[in-house]
Design a protein around this motif. Structure first.
Motif, short mmCIF file in Angstrom:
data_model
loop_
_atom_site.label_atom_id
_atom_site.label_comp_id
_atom_site.label_asym_id
_atom_site.label_seq_id
_atom_site.Cartn_x
_atom_site.Cartn_y
_atom_site.Cartn_z
N TYR A 94 0.83 -1.21 0.00
CA TYR A 94 0.00 0.00 0.00
C TYR A 94 0.86 1.26 0.00
O TYR A 94 0.57 2.23 -0.71
CB TYR A 94 -0.93 0.00 1.21
N LYS A 97 2.37 1.70 -3.44
CA LYS A 97 1.42 2.23 -4.41
C LYS A 97 1.14 3.71 -4.16
O LYS A 97 0.91 4.48 -5.10
CB LYS A 97 0.11 1.44 -4.39
N PHE A 98 1.17 4.11 -2.90
CA PHE A 98 0.93 5.53 -2.59
C PHE A 98 2.00 6.40 -3.24
O PHE A 98 1.75 7.54 -3.61
CB PHE A 98 0.97 5.72 -1.06
N ARG A 110 -0.97 12.15 3.20
CA ARG A 110 -2.18 11.41 3.62
C ARG A 110 -2.99 12.22 4.60
O ARG A 110 -4.23 12.22 4.57
CB ARG A 110 -1.76 10.07 4.24
N VAL A 479 -3.81 3.91 6.12
CA VAL A 479 -4.14 3.03 5.00
C VAL A 479 -5.55 2.47 5.11
O VAL A 479 -6.28 2.38 4.11
CB VAL A 479 -3.12 1.88 4.92
N ILE A 559 -5.72 3.42 -3.04
CA ILE A 559 -4.50 2.67 -2.77
C ILE A 559 -4.78 1.26 -2.29
O ILE A 559 -3.88 0.42 -2.27
CB ILE A 559 -3.57 3.39 -1.75
N ARG A 560 -6.03 0.97 -1.92
CA ARG A 560 -6.37 -0.40 -1.52
C ARG A 560 -6.62 -1.29 -2.73
O ARG A 560 -6.67 -2.51 -2.60
CB ARG A 560 -7.62 -0.41 -0.64
N PRO A 562 -5.65 -3.38 -5.80
CA PRO A 562 -4.37 -4.00 -6.12
C PRO A 562 -3.84 -3.70 -7.51
O PRO A 562 -2.68 -3.93 -7.79
CB PRO A 562 -4.67 -5.50 -5.98
N ALA A 565 -1.19 0.31 -10.04
CA ALA A 565 -0.18 0.99 -9.24
C ALA A 565 0.85 1.66 -10.13
O ALA A 565 1.31 1.09 -11.10
CB ALA A 565 0.51 0.00 -8.31
#
Length: 571
Positions: A94, A97-98, A110, A479, A559-560, A562, A565
């Motif tokens: 996560y 990907k952020f 965030r 997250v 971002i959750r 999958p 990314a």
């Protein structure tokens, strides 16, 4: 070949490799300096991560802790390995990907707040300096024995080496240097362990040798006595608790284990490793390889601890002081082992008494030397001793470099670049600022290595407690909770870090009486309680204040997912 000459050759050769790699991989941009350009192959990144992770605490001190703590030492094995699994599976994909390669960067974006970013940067610097103090202490211990200098001079030499390849190469130089360091340290750890396992039990693998029966040293015949039973008998005879029994309360053992696990998942210098590979998929593969490389050492450490504790009793207890083995006399010069108040017995001889609480004729042993001295205790070949010297230096220097880079990144990128200059600093200017910050950090780290607040693994445990109490909750909630806002994050980090730091300082340096510990929780485990306070403060404050803006909630939702990314970005 003479042992000292062989040590110089092994250590000098590995240093030449490290510095050569740093020159070859010199960072030319901030992306090179911060995340090695984001193009490191997963297997190599796994090795670099393992080297970064397996610090002086793992190589030098963990087996020493297990050797002295016995059953209680299992908390370090469970906490550190379990924590890495937690990080790799629950957080790393996560965060990758952020797209923010520092924890303060993640927290600042965030939680849409420069204040939160600064608080996170302070936490990062605080944790990293606490952690690096243990590494520099480890550097000093290794140099003091194998280069025959005092511990403080050893720390200074280590500072110079780290300065060359950390400031010059940045993350790019450090990453490829750590690949070489991993090869050196794991070889140096496994080779003597295999030697000792074969000599003691006839088993090639130390993991099985630890639970096997002992061979007669003269005839080589199986004695039928299990190694652990033999060690238990030795210790109880000398007045110690049996090796397979524990003395810590179950609650304290649990709290320390959780603090090490959650602290692992919040360590900035480990998190940044997931940004040095090209894709999120590569980050997952890299984590798997790193866990494999880490397991090679961590599954061997209990056996090394058992061999070391057995060897030191057999070679030291009951000996005349004047006839002590050469390894004891060599290490005694470093001040890390010696005899307290030696007095002659009725026959005019000095006999060593290792019973608990003895004030005369008792051996004092710095537990950080157990792994380094073990090959000499067992009279292994000189090349094995030289290899261990090179491995110990590789372990301490690899993590020290990674931590110092995290400190310089937090100062140059998160504070100067994002807060002070509001993103207007040029790439060249930020790179210069990062290098200057790294140089200053190395000097401070050296002072902490010369005046450490404890032995290596204990200092590192404090760092994990601080990371557990400050970063783990804010990352988890960042997250998985769309409702968590900036006010809650700032309150949680402040409460968790402040409480944990004050408790550690008070119980470790002001009032060291264990009877004052809250619920019997030691300073090493208090980070778990600080984490709970962090969660509570963050939850309460976030519910009393406005929810995050809609675009932040959408970002967390994204971002959750999958798929889709993107690459790590530099902001």
């Amino acid at each position: 070949m003479d042992l000292q000459l062989m040590i110089y050759l092994f250590v000098g050769g590995t240093f030449a490799i490290y510095i050569g790699i740093a020159i070859w991989a010199k960072a030319g941009s901030t992306k090179d300096f911060y995340v090695a350009g984001g193009g490191v192959p997963p297997v190599m990144n796994g090795m670099a991560t393992a080297a970064d992770w397996m610090s002086a605490a793992s190589f030098i001190s963990m087996a020493g802790l297990i050797a002295f703590l016995g059953y209680d030492g299992s908390m370090y094995l469970m906490g550190w390995t379990g924590g890495y699994v937690l990080l790799a599976m629950l957080l790393a994909p996560y965060l990758r990907k952020f797209g923010k390669f520092t924890v303060p960067d993640f927290v600042g974006d965030r939680y849409y707040s420069d204040t939160a970013r600064i608080v996170a940067a302070i936490c990062t610097i605080f944790i990293s300096f606490t952690y690096v103090a243990g590494q520099m202490r480890g550097v000093g211990i290794v140099f003091s024995r194998f280069l025959q200098v005092d511990v403080n001079s050893g720390v200074i030499i280590g500072m110079v080496i780290v300065f060359i390849y950390a400031v010059l190469g940045g993350m790019k130089g450090i990453t490829y240097t750590q690949v070489a360091q991993y090869v050196v340290l794991i070889t140096a750890y496994l080779v003597p362990a295999i030697f000792l396992s074969i000599m003691t039990t006839g088993h090639f693998f130390p993991q099985t040798g630890m639970g096997a029966t002992v061979l007669d040293p003269v005839t080589g015949a199986d004695t039928g006595v299990y190694l652990l039973d033999r060690l238990d008998g030795m210790l109880t005879e000398l007045g110690f608790v049996a090796y397979t029994d524990g003395t810590k309360s179950t609650l304290d053992l649990f709290f320390i284990t959780v603090a090490l696990m959650a602290g692992t998942a919040g360590l900035p210098h480990v998190i940044v490793r997931f940004f040095t590979v090209p894709r999120v998929h590569d980050a997952r593969i890299s984590a798997g390889w790193a866990l494999f490389f880490i397991a090679l050492l961590y599954t061997t450490a209990p056996a090394v601890g058992v061999f070391a504790r057995t060897n030191i009793i057999e070679t030291v207890h009951g000996q005349d002081y004047a006839e002590m083995p050469q390894w004891f006399k060599t290490w005694e010069q470093t001040g890390l082992i010696g005899v307290s108040n030696p007095t002659p017995n009725a026959e005019g001889k000095i006999i060593l008494d290792m019973s608990r609480g003895a004030t005369e004729n008792s051996v004092r042993v710095d537990r950080d030397i157990m792994v380094l001295a073990n090959p000499e205790m067992s009279q292994l070949p000189n090349w094995v001793i030289a290899l261990v010297a090179a491995g110990g230096m590789a372990a301490a220097l690899s993590t020290a470099a990674g931590l110092l880079l995290v400190i310089s990144t937090s100062i140059a990128h998160d504070v100067l670049g994002k807060v002070v200059m509001k993103g207007k600093m040029s790439d060249k200017g930020e790179l210069l600022a990062a290098r200057i910050a790294a140089a200053v950090a190395i000097c401070v780290a050296g002072l902490l290595g010369i005046y450490p607040p404890g032995f290596v693994a204990q200092v590192v445990a404090f760092a994990f407690g601080l990371a557990c109490a400050s970063f783990f909750p804010v990352i988890i909630m960042g997250v998985f909770s769309k409702r968590m806002n900036k006010e809650g994050a700032i309150a949680g980090m402040t409460v968790g870090l402040s409480f944990t730091f004050v408790y550690i300082v008070y119980t470790r340096f002001i009032n060291t009486d264990p009877s004052i510990w809250w619920f019997g929780i030691s300073p090493e485990g208090i980070g778990t309680l600080g984490m709970i306070f962090n969660f509570i403060a963050a939850y309460v404050v976030s519910r009393m204040t406005s929810p995050p803006p809609a675009h932040i909630q959408d970002l967390i939702e994204d971002i959750r997912v999958p798929k889709g990314a993107g690459a790590a970005t530099h902001h």
